[in-house]
Design a protein around this motif. Structure first.
Motif, PDB file in Angstrom:
ATOM      1  N   TYR A   1     -20.094  16.798 -11.777  1.00 12.34           N
ATOM      2  CA  TYR A   1     -19.672  15.839 -12.796  1.00 12.34           C
ATOM      3  C   TYR A   1     -19.918  16.456 -14.166  1.00 12.34           C
ATOM      4  O   TYR A   1     -20.984  17.031 -14.413  1.00 12.34           O
ATOM      5  CB  TYR A   1     -20.448  14.525 -12.661  1.00 12.34           C
ATOM      6  CG  TYR A   1     -20.142  13.519 -13.743  1.00 12.34           C
ATOM      7  CD1 TYR A   1     -18.949  12.803 -13.727  1.00 12.34           C
ATOM      8  CD2 TYR A   1     -21.031  13.297 -14.796  1.00 12.34           C
ATOM      9  CE1 TYR A   1     -18.659  11.874 -14.721  1.00 12.34           C
ATOM     10  CE2 TYR A   1     -20.740  12.380 -15.797  1.00 12.34           C
ATOM     11  CZ  TYR A   1     -19.553  11.670 -15.758  1.00 12.34           C
ATOM     12  OH  TYR A   1     -19.261  10.766 -16.745  1.00 12.34           O
ATOM     13  N   ASN A   2     -18.950  16.337 -15.044  1.00 18.00           N
ATOM     14  CA  ASN A   2     -19.012  16.865 -16.413  1.00 18.00           C
ATOM     15  C   ASN A   2     -19.116  18.388 -16.455  1.00 18.00           C
ATOM     16  O   ASN A   2     -19.606  18.956 -17.442  1.00 18.00           O
ATOM     17  CB  ASN A   2     -20.175  16.248 -17.199  1.00 18.00           C
ATOM     18  CG  ASN A   2     -19.735  15.074 -18.057  1.00 18.00           C
ATOM     19  OD1 ASN A   2     -18.548  14.778 -18.154  1.00 18.00           O
ATOM     20  ND2 ASN A   2     -20.691  14.395 -18.681  1.00 18.00           N
ATOM     21  N   LEU A   3     -18.631  19.067 -15.409  1.00 12.71           N
ATOM     22  CA  LEU A   3     -18.682  20.526 -15.408  1.00 12.71           C
ATOM     23  C   LEU A   3     -17.702  21.113 -16.424  1.00 12.71           C
ATOM     24  O   LEU A   3     -17.995  22.123 -17.072  1.00 12.71           O
ATOM     25  CB  LEU A   3     -18.380  21.064 -14.002  1.00 12.71           C
ATOM     26  CG  LEU A   3     -18.920  22.458 -13.688  1.00 12.71           C
ATOM     27  CD1 LEU A   3     -20.443  22.468 -13.742  1.00 12.71           C
ATOM     28  CD2 LEU A   3     -18.439  22.927 -12.319  1.00 12.71           C
ATOM     29  N   THR A   4     -16.532  20.485 -16.574  1.00 18.47           N
ATOM     30  CA  THR A   4     -15.579  20.951 -17.580  1.00 18.47           C
ATOM     31  C   THR A   4     -16.144  20.744 -18.982  1.00 18.47           C
ATOM     32  O   THR A   4     -15.937  21.562 -19.875  1.00 18.47           O
ATOM     33  CB  THR A   4     -14.237  20.218 -17.441  1.00 18.47           C
ATOM     34  OG1 THR A   4     -13.836  20.214 -16.068  1.00 18.47           O
ATOM     35  CG2 THR A   4     -13.156  20.893 -18.260  1.00 18.47           C
ATOM     36  N   LYS A   5     -16.880  19.648 -19.169  1.00 14.40           N
ATOM     37  CA  LYS A   5     -17.540  19.410 -20.458  1.00 14.40           C
ATOM     38  C   LYS A   5     -18.553  20.515 -20.738  1.00 14.40           C
ATOM     39  O   LYS A   5     -18.657  20.995 -21.875  1.00 14.40           O
ATOM     40  CB  LYS A   5     -18.234  18.054 -20.443  1.00 14.40           C
ATOM     41  CG  LYS A   5     -18.887  17.674 -21.764  1.00 14.40           C
ATOM     42  CD  LYS A   5     -19.468  16.264 -21.709  1.00 14.40           C
ATOM     43  CE  LYS A   5     -20.027  15.835 -23.052  1.00 14.40           C
ATOM     44  NZ  LYS A   5     -20.525  14.434 -23.028  1.00 14.40           N
ATOM     45  N   LEU A   6     -19.279  20.934 -19.708  1.00 18.50           N
ATOM     46  CA  LEU A   6     -20.251  22.009 -19.877  1.00 18.50           C
ATOM     47  C   LEU A   6     -19.553  23.311 -20.232  1.00 18.50           C
ATOM     48  O   LEU A   6     -20.042  24.077 -21.079  1.00 18.50           O
ATOM     49  CB  LEU A   6     -21.081  22.164 -18.605  1.00 18.50           C
ATOM     50  CG  LEU A   6     -22.164  23.252 -18.620  1.00 18.50           C
ATOM     51  CD1 LEU A   6     -23.138  23.041 -19.777  1.00 18.50           C
ATOM     52  CD2 LEU A   6     -22.916  23.270 -17.285  1.00 18.50           C
TER      53      LEU A   6
END
Length: 299
Positions: free
Chosen positions: A239-244
């Motif tokens: 979850y939120n890997l693209t944000k990272l």
């Protein structure tokens, strides 16, 4: 998040576009040379954090570790006393990851880990620049005791980052899915509910404040879940890997962004769940801006 094209395929496509472009031959030669130079830009990321914070899960989720130049891919520690080691180097094309233990493994081990981190942070490349472009500090979001994390960040990392400290450190709170004992995680939707979202937001602000009070350096932590697989269990979705990834792209030199995106994990399932659908486009835009800025210099 589409990472299915290798750099060799992209290289062929770009060279075709260069050859077909309506530009003078001398400009074509300059653009071709600049593209070749861009493909050779080396990106160096240090990933560090305490035992159990999920560094290895993060590395394996984010990057194309199947092509890493290592004897063994980073493994997720299991059991009450996971094995610790020194800094491990992973080479994936022109991306190099330095996987470093954090603190909390005992006094002697902590002294050794701190010394190794400081030495690596002060290392220079052949051009005299700092070797490490950015440090990603992974914090365990399921823990309330973050003392060793602040000791690592405030006393070891930040004092050794040079002048541009804010740009060279990232703080990311992992294991958002098991914060608050996992009670407020929507398993089906793979995201926090409103209660957990507020808790994680407050946690990010608390971490930001404590780092600023201790160092005067203002960082903006984010939270995510790398996903993990317990022995014999089911692989969880990140979850939120693209944000990272966007977080990383914003902090590394523009000319090195292509090295991060081209060596990212090619499994689209790793990138689908985020708190906003705009991160994929943002990653593409940041990468394109970095390519454009480099290619147009002198051309």
């Amino acid at each position: 998040m589409d990472n299915t094209s290798s750099f060799s395929n992209l290289d062929a496509k770009v060279n075709t576009l260069i050859n077909q472009a309506s530009i003078p031959e001398h400009v074509r030669a300059i653009v071709r040379r600049k593209w070749h130079e861009l493909g050779k830009q080396k990106l160096n990321i240090m990933v560090t954090g305490g035992t159990g914070s999920g560094k290895s899960s993060t590395i394996n989720a984010m990057f194309n570790m199947g092509s890493a130049n290592v004897v063994e891919v980073a493994t997720v520690g299991t059991g009450p006393d996971p094995e610790t080691m020194g800094i491990v180097k992973y080479e994936i094309g022109n991306l190099t990851l330095f996987d470093s233990p954090g603190l909390g493994d005992g006094k002697e081990a902590d002294i050794r880990h701190a010394r190794d981190i400081i030495e690596k942070l002060n290392e220079r490349d052949e051009d005299g620049n700092y070797l490490i472009d950015v440090v990603l500090v992974v914090i365990d979001g399921s823990s309330r005791d973050l003392g060793t994390s602040f000791e690592l960040i405030n006393n070891v990392i930040i004092p050794n980052l040079g002048e541009n400290k804010e740009q060279r450190i990232l703080v990311a709170i992992n294991q958002a899915d098991v914060a608050m004992s996992g009670r407020h995680w929507d398993r089906e939707g793979n995201r926090p509910d409103a209660t957990l979202e507020a808790y994680l937001g407050n946690m990010c602000e608390s971490v930001r404040r404590r780092i600023y009070e201790g160092t005067g350096v203002d960082v903006t932590p984010i939270y995510y879940a790398a996903g993990y697989k317990e022995e014999g269990g089911k692989q969880e979705r990140p979850y939120n890997l693209t944000k990272l990834l966007c977080f990383i792209l914003e902090h590394i030199p523009a000319k090195k962004r292509l090295a991060a995106t081209m060596n990212a994990n090619r499994d689209p399932g790793k990138w689908q769940d985020n708190d906003s659908q705009e991160y994929s486009q943002k990653c593409q835009r940041l990468t394109a801006e970095g390519v454009t800025a480099w290619m147009t210099v002198g051309a």
